[in-house]
Design a protein around this motif. Structure first.
Motif, PDB file in Angstrom:
ATOM      1  N   LYS A  34     -87.600 -81.184  35.100  1.00 20.89           N
ATOM      2  CA  LYS A  34     -88.663 -81.198  36.108  1.00 20.89           C
ATOM      3  C   LYS A  34     -89.832 -82.052  35.667  1.00 20.89           C
ATOM      4  N   THR A  35     -90.343 -81.774  34.448  1.00 24.19           N
ATOM      5  CA  THR A  35     -91.480 -82.539  33.939  1.00 24.19           C
ATOM      6  C   THR A  35     -91.118 -84.013  33.848  1.00 24.19           C
ATOM      7  N   THR A  36     -89.891 -84.292  33.411  1.00 24.87           N
ATOM      8  CA  THR A  36     -89.455 -85.677  33.286  1.00 24.87           C
ATOM      9  C   THR A  36     -89.573 -86.397  34.627  1.00 24.87           C
ATOM     10  N   MET A  57     -98.558 -81.666  40.217  1.00 23.74           N
ATOM     11  CA  MET A  57     -99.023 -80.526  39.422  1.00 23.74           C
ATOM     12  C   MET A  57     -97.866 -80.004  38.595  1.00 23.74           C
ATOM     13  N   ASP A  58     -98.066 -79.989  37.290  1.00 22.11           N
ATOM     14  CA  ASP A  58     -97.017 -79.511  36.395  1.00 22.11           C
ATOM     15  C   ASP A  58     -97.373 -78.121  35.883  1.00 22.11           C
ATOM     16  N   GLU A  59     -96.775 -77.131  36.427  1.00 20.96           N
ATOM     17  CA  GLU A  59     -97.041 -75.731  36.075  1.00 20.96           C
ATOM     18  C   GLU A  59     -98.539 -75.474  35.915  1.00 20.96           C
ATOM     19  N   PRO A  60     -99.327 -75.755  36.943  1.00 16.49           N
ATOM     20  CA  PRO A  60    -100.780 -75.656  36.777  1.00 16.49           C
ATOM     21  C   PRO A  60    -101.251 -74.224  36.590  1.00 16.49           C
TER      22      PRO A  60
HETATM   23 MG   LIG Z   1     -92.038 -79.033  31.944  1.00 20.31          MG
END
Ligand SMILES: [Mg+2]
Ligand SMILES: Nc1ncnc2c1ncn2[C@@H]1O[C@H](COP(=O)(O)OP(=O)(O)OP(=O)(O)O)[C@@H](O)[C@H]1O
Lengths: 430, 362
Positions: free
Chosen positions: B50-52, B165-168
């Motif tokens: 996901k982050t990638t 937004m990455d796991e904000p």
């Molecule tokens: Mg991640």
């Protein structure tokens, strides 16, 4: 209804207020018991640091204190020439010397010659007014045969004895505690009447040397920063394996003797050394016009920068290691170019490291001795080399102490300034 | 994927692959189109890529293969600072040496916006996240939730149309998280921005998103609206990952129109909706949601069950039973008036409708 538990609680509480102090299980007052327990643990902790404390006291605090004392105290004259010391106290330093003063001097000279301390006394006075050394030794040889009136007799030996400056020098020398050495350390003359006077332009050395030392330290610090910053950045951002290898290279100098490193620079920089040969080979210079890179200021700066570089890199590295890459990413995602992101976001975060590294390198550089001594030649000498000179060659320990004292004050002032501007708690060593 | 729809989409991933080490594909053939104004969440277990994906969209990672398009333009070669994408990081990444106000005016300064306009925008965005009084504080002087708001404000202040937004909300406690979910959703609607949101919290994904992309192993398993995702999972992974699921395994005996007849391993024969199963003779996994199981003998699929465990949860009672050889079959019994009272060890009947039972890949 009050539950019974509350009752017992109330009873004990009244007990403690009404019937004196709370007692421990064995009947001693609790406070005393606690103090005993704490004392034992404190004593044990103190016992652990005691060796270090003693070591610091003996090797650091006492020498520094005695250095500070040496700078203002010198009893060479007062201990060996008591009569003239006594009578000189009443003399204003301006009026003509009296017969009484001459009589006391002759008495002292006889005594000093007997005790074989006349050489030291003469040297001491000579430091105030040069050329007086031989007057003392000569007069001391003849003093035993002199008869009153002593003034005329002394003037007969050397008419400079009538010179008020000589007597002024004696008065200054006779003061056990005097500012004479500190005055000398800042290129000033301390007069018999208590006034100070700057030396002639051509005689000034130390103020210029202090300034030169500060400038060289600053140059070395800036050079270390310029060279060390990118390296620290690489160390912090490369993958672990590569950065460990690089770290070993950075630390390598620590495992090599300082002397070896300095001599390596001599081999490197001398006029027929590696670097100059390469320059000639590359055609940057010709065989006749080789650069003089060593035995001068250039050599001092190059070698000191190299030697002090790790002290800059390590604190920088430890600070940079702690900066999350998310900050740079955030800055870029907000529209900052690489440069803006670095300058506005990354650089401010590294300031504690720059402060720590800069302070460390600067303070080490101010007192650096061996490298300038080896590669500095004539004009690459710094204040510490002169301190060493006065300790070892001229044996003017009081002047050496005064110079050292001033150096210490400068370091403390820089430290204080740093604390005011950057704040010492902002400093990160690792 | 047609070229047309790629051009129309606001954000498009076109056959994107990513490998960090040249050996393992972390993202395998990603195709995803996001329309303007949409709130799309990437949901998946840790390490699913996901982050990638988000980093590739933001420009901090380069796609190994394939194109990423923003407003129809490929952006593979656009550096991050020229993409104009707002981003909220998991740990907020507020610049610690700047005040809140300076943090917020940073993106405006680098865009060379004049001082008065900058101040005005900062004031507006601070009011928007209800942090008007905090402009002169340092990030370290704020609570986690407040820092979160400022991070959000900073991603919005330069009028980014797309916000990532990455796991904000990962670092916030449950209550605050729920409030912030609501506020983010609210801002999304109010400003009409497009949001790509990453989380591994499924309830967060379901409550906030227009569409959810469920990731596993570098592949989007299903991209659907939250209700579709829950009620109509397309494969066993999604059925298991989203919400609670009862799985019953067996072999397909026959196919009748939309339905399949399955011989379960425990002996029972069940009828299920053929969603993603093979042909007759293949193994399949049936998925039934616990709340769709009734404690009656009638209904199209009915079988015996042995009550193993009862957990009282107030509004409902969770009941673990043995059904068809599986002893982790869960039934949620609503605590309605006059509901059936079960006892541990009791034999009872359970049943469900055919359309609530989906035959998926084994
Ligand atoms: Mg991640
Ligand atoms: N910089 C990197 N170098 C090498 N591999 C990486 C790098 N970043 C991520 N990976 C690998 O890529 C895979 C996907 O990582 P990613 O961070 O995208 O997962 P994620 O879905 O965001 O997980 P999480 O929910 O834990 O944040 C993981 O297996 C991870 O180990």
């Amino acid at each position: 209804m009050v539950p019974p538990v509350h009752f017992t609680e109330r009873v004990t509480m009244t007990d403690s207020t009404d019937a004196g102090p709370v007692l421990a299980a064995d009947g001693t007052p609790l406070k005393k018991k606690l103090a005993q327990a704490l004392f034992v643990s404190r004593a044990r902790a103190f016992g652990l640091v005691l060796p270090l404390l003693a070591f610091i006291l003996v090797s650091f605090i006492i020498p520094i204190l005695s250095l500070m004392v040496q700078g203002v105290k010198n009893d060479t004259y007062s201990a060996n020439m008591p009569a003239s010391t006594e009578i000189m106290k009443g003399w204003d330093g301006i009026s003509e010397p009296t017969e009484k003063m001459f009589a006391a001097l002759v008495l002292d000279l006889i005594k000093a010659r007997e005790e074989k301390s006349i050489g030291r006394v003469a040297t001491r006075v000579n430091r105030e007014v040069s050329g007086t050394r031989s007057m003392f030794t000569k007069a001391a040889r003849k003093a035993g045969k002199l008869e009153a009136p002593f003034m005329a007799a002394m003037l007969n030996i050397d008419e400079d004895w009538g010179n008020i400056e000589v007597w002024g020098a004696m008065k200054v020398s006779s003061q056990t505690y005097s500012a004479a050495f500190y005055a000398a350390a800042v290129d000033a003359d301390y007069n018999a009447d208590g006034s100070f006077e700057r030396l002639d332009e051509k005689d000034r050395i130390y103020v210029y040397l202090f300034i030169k030392t500060l400038l060289v330290s600053l140059a070395v610090t800036l050079a270390c920063l310029a060279l060390g910053y990118p390296v620290a950045w690489l160390l912090a951002s490369l993958p672990m394996r590569t950065s460990n290898l690089l770290m070993i290279l950075v630390l390598l100098p620590f495992w090599t003797s300082l002397l070896v490193r300095t001599t390596a620079w001599i081999a490197m920089l001398q006029s027929h050394g590696v670097l100059n040969n390469v320059f000639v080979w590359l055609g940057i210079t010709t065989d006749e016009t080789r650069f003089s890179l060593i035995y001068n200021m250039t050599g001092t700066i190059i070698a000191m920068t190299h030697i002090l570089l790790p002290f800059m890199i390590l604190p920088l590295y430890s600070v940079m290691k702690g900066i999350s890459p998310a900050y740079l990413r955030a800055a870029k995602s907000l529209g900052a170019t690489n440069w803006t992101a670095f300058w506005r976001v990354y650089f401010p975060a590294t300031i504690p490291g720059i402060g720590a590294g800069g302070l460390l390198v600067f303070i080490l550089a101010i007192g650096y001795y061996i490298t300038p001594a080896l590669v500095g030649g004539q004009d690459g000498q710094l204040i510490s080399n002169f301190i060493a000179y006065h300790m070892q060659k001229s044996l003017n320990w009081s002047l050496a102490a005064a110079l050292g004292g001033i150096l210490l004050v400068i370091v403390l002032a820089i430290y204080w300034l740093y604390d005011k501007v950057v704040g010492i708690d902002n400093m990160k060593m690792g | 994927m047609s070229q047309k729809s790629l051009q129309d989409a606001f954000v498009a991933f076109d056959h994107v692959q990513k490998s960090y080490d040249g050996e393992i594909l972390v993202v395998k053939d990603l195709n995803l189109q996001i329309s303007k104004g949409e709130f799309v969440t990437m949901l998946g277990p840790s390490g699913s890529g996901k982050t990638t994906c988000l980093m590739m969209l933001a420009g901090f990672e380069v796609a190994t293969h394939g194109d990423i398009l923003l407003k129809g333009q490929p952006i593979n070669n656009t550096p991050p600072h020229k993409r104009g994408i707002g981003m909220v990081f998991q740990n907020y990444a507020l610049f610690p040496h700047m005040t809140v106000g300076e943090n917020l005016s940073f993106p405006l300064e680098v865009r060379k916006i004049g001082k008065s306009e900058r101040e005005e925008k900062v004031r507006l965005v601070l009011d928007m996240v209800q942090m008007g009084d905090f402009a002169y504080r340092r990030p370290a002087q704020l609570s986690g939730g407040q820092q979160q708001r400022i991070a959000l404000a900073r991603a919005l202040v330069f009028d980014a149309e797309l916000v990532l937004m990455d796991e904000p909300l990962g670092a916030l406690d449950k209550q605050l998280r729920e409030r912030m979910q609501y506020e983010i959703k609210h801002l999304h609607e109010q400003l009409g921005i497009t949001v790509v949101y990453v989380t591994h919290d499924q309830s967060e994904a379901l409550t906030m998103s227009d569409r959810v992309a469920v990731f596993d192993d570098g592949v989007i398993q299903q991209l659907a609206k939250p209700d579709d995702l829950y009620e109509r999972p397309e494969n066993a992974f999604v059925a298991q990952f989203i919400g609670e699921n009862n799985k019953l395994e067996g072999i397909i005996r026959a196919q009748e129109g939309d339905n399949v007849i399955v011989d379960l391993d425990g002996g029972m024969t069940a009828r299920a909706l053929a969603v993603n199963c093979g042909a007759v003779g293949d193994r399949t996994m049936l998925s039934v949601r616990p709340e769709r199981v009734a404690l009656t003998g009638d209904g199209s699929n009915s079988t015996d069950a042995l009550v193993q465990e009862l957990i009282y949860l107030g509004d409902h009672i969770r009941c673990r039973m043995t059904v068809s050889g599986h002893n982790d079959f869960i039934v949620k019994v609503p605590n309605a008036s006059g509901h059936k009272h079960l006892v541990v060890g009791e034999n009872t009947k359970v049943s469900w409708q055919t359309e609530d039972c989906r035959a998926l890949d084994a």
